[in-house]
Write an enzyme that holds these catalytic residues in place. Structure first.
Site, PDB file in Angstrom:
ATOM      1  N   ILE A  19       0.513  -0.948   0.203  1.00  0.00           N
ATOM      2  CA  ILE A  19      -0.363   0.124  -0.026  1.00  0.00           C
ATOM      3  C   ILE A  19       0.831   1.402   0.041  1.00  0.00           C
ATOM      4  O   ILE A  19       0.839   2.363  -0.869  1.00  0.00           O
ATOM      5  CB  ILE A  19      -1.438  -0.202   1.095  1.00  0.00           C
ATOM      6  CG1 ILE A  19      -2.092  -1.153   1.048  1.00  0.00           C
ATOM      7  CG2 ILE A  19      -2.050   1.306   1.549  1.00  0.00           C
ATOM      8  CD1 ILE A  19      -3.438  -1.580   2.177  1.00  0.00           C
ATOM      9  N   SER A 142      -6.376  -0.200  10.041  1.00  0.00           N
ATOM     10  CA  SER A 142      -6.954  -1.942   9.310  1.00  0.00           C
ATOM     11  C   SER A 142      -8.608  -2.038  10.167  1.00  0.00           C
ATOM     12  O   SER A 142      -8.167  -1.774  11.141  1.00  0.00           O
ATOM     13  CB  SER A 142      -6.060  -2.966  10.103  1.00  0.00           C
ATOM     14  OG  SER A 142      -6.378  -3.991   9.963  1.00  0.00           O
ATOM     15  N   TYR A 155      -1.875  -6.178  17.030  1.00  0.00           N
ATOM     16  CA  TYR A 155      -2.993  -5.115  15.896  1.00  0.00           C
ATOM     17  C   TYR A 155      -3.597  -4.435  16.287  1.00  0.00           C
ATOM     18  O   TYR A 155      -3.624  -3.748  15.544  1.00  0.00           O
ATOM     19  CB  TYR A 155      -2.006  -6.403  14.627  1.00  0.00           C
ATOM     20  CG  TYR A 155      -2.798  -5.993  13.658  1.00  0.00           C
ATOM     21  CD1 TYR A 155      -1.475  -4.716  13.034  1.00  0.00           C
ATOM     22  CD2 TYR A 155      -3.345  -5.899  12.462  1.00  0.00           C
ATOM     23  CE1 TYR A 155      -1.623  -4.067  11.859  1.00  0.00           C
ATOM     24  CE2 TYR A 155      -3.381  -5.276  11.221  1.00  0.00           C
ATOM     25  CZ  TYR A 155      -3.112  -4.642  11.125  1.00  0.00           C
ATOM     26  OH  TYR A 155      -2.770  -3.640   9.393  1.00  0.00           O
TER      27      TYR A 155
END
Length: 259
Positions: A19, A142, A155
């Site tokens: 990305i 995310s 995460y």
């Protein structure tokens, strides 16, 4: 559309692959000069060669972003070499699978440094220059902060932190005219995603199962689609947009699974 980004110096952490590279390519296509901050000079230079092959410009600063001192040094180098910072994309990180059952304190804290702490540090060190240019910040996040994923506590927590910092900074930096937004990624096929999918049993079938659940066109989001939104948010064409979490995910996170 001319996004008025010609010759703007835009930092992109983790800009050498996936990305981040997609963002750098779109920035360069708009005439901006992305500055890739990454740990591996070979990767950075390979990305620059790709961008130059498409008649763009890009620059590189080598830094290990899990090291707080390296974050400061990277920004100091950019200011010394290029004299300004017009925007920041916090993007570097990895879904490293530090879960509740499978992890421990050391792994959890290391993952927070890998995925969240440098978002704060890079923004803090860049802030004096961003004040001068009224530059924008975009944090890449995310969907794990919204949906969970299993076995990735650190995460998911990091991405919850990224979302919170986006809103907090948007408030704190209003007085400087600095806009702060976040682009939230769900299912985007990158080299890291490919590595993850290949750790699963029957990865080809798992990939088909995932894409079948993406409402819009039953396909993965591309890095270019993430990049297009990110670059728009960096530009003055989005001049009254701040504090937003924008999901570029084909409806994956929020639309009904029966679709």
């Amino acid at each position: 559309m001319n996004l008025n980004l010609k010759d703007k110096i835009i930092i992109v952490t983790g800009g050498a692959k996936g990305i981040g590279l997609g963002i750098c390519k779109v920035l360069a296509g708009e005439g901006a000069i992305p500055v890739i901050i990454g740990r591996d000079d070979d990767d950075n230079q390979a990305a620059i060669r790709q961008i130059e092959a498409e008649n763009g410009k890009a620059l590189s600063v080598v830094a290990e972003l899990t090291n707080p001192e390296a974050c400061k040094t990277a920004i100091d180098q950019i200011i010394a070499l290029y004299g300004r910072i017009d925007g920041l994309v916090n993007n570097a990180g990895v879904n490293d699978g530090v879960g509740l059952e499978s992890g421990n304190y050391e792994k959890f804290i290391a993952s927070i440094h890998k995925n969240l702490t440098h978002y704060y540090l890079i923004a803090q060190h860049a802030l004096p220059e961003l004040k001068k240019t009224k530059g924008a910040i975009v944090n890449i996040g995310s969907k794990t902060a919204d949906t969970g994923q299993g076995n990735t506590s650190a995460y998911a927590a990091s991405n919850g932190g990224r979302n919170a910092l986006t809103r907090e900074w948007a408030v704190e930096l209003l007085k400087y005219g600095i806009r702060v937004n976040s682009v939230i990624v769900a299912e985007c096929y990158t080299p890291l995603y490919e590595t993850w999918i290949n750790t699963l049993e029957n990865p080809e079938q798992k990939l088909k199962d995932i894409t079948a659940k993406i409402p819009l066109e039953n396909r993965m989001t591309t890095a270019e689609e993430i990049a297009n939104m990110t670059v728009f948010l960096l530009s003055d064409k989005s001049s009254h947009t701040t504090g937003q979490l924008i999901y570029v995910d084909g409806g994956y996170t929020h639309l009904d699974r029966s679709l």
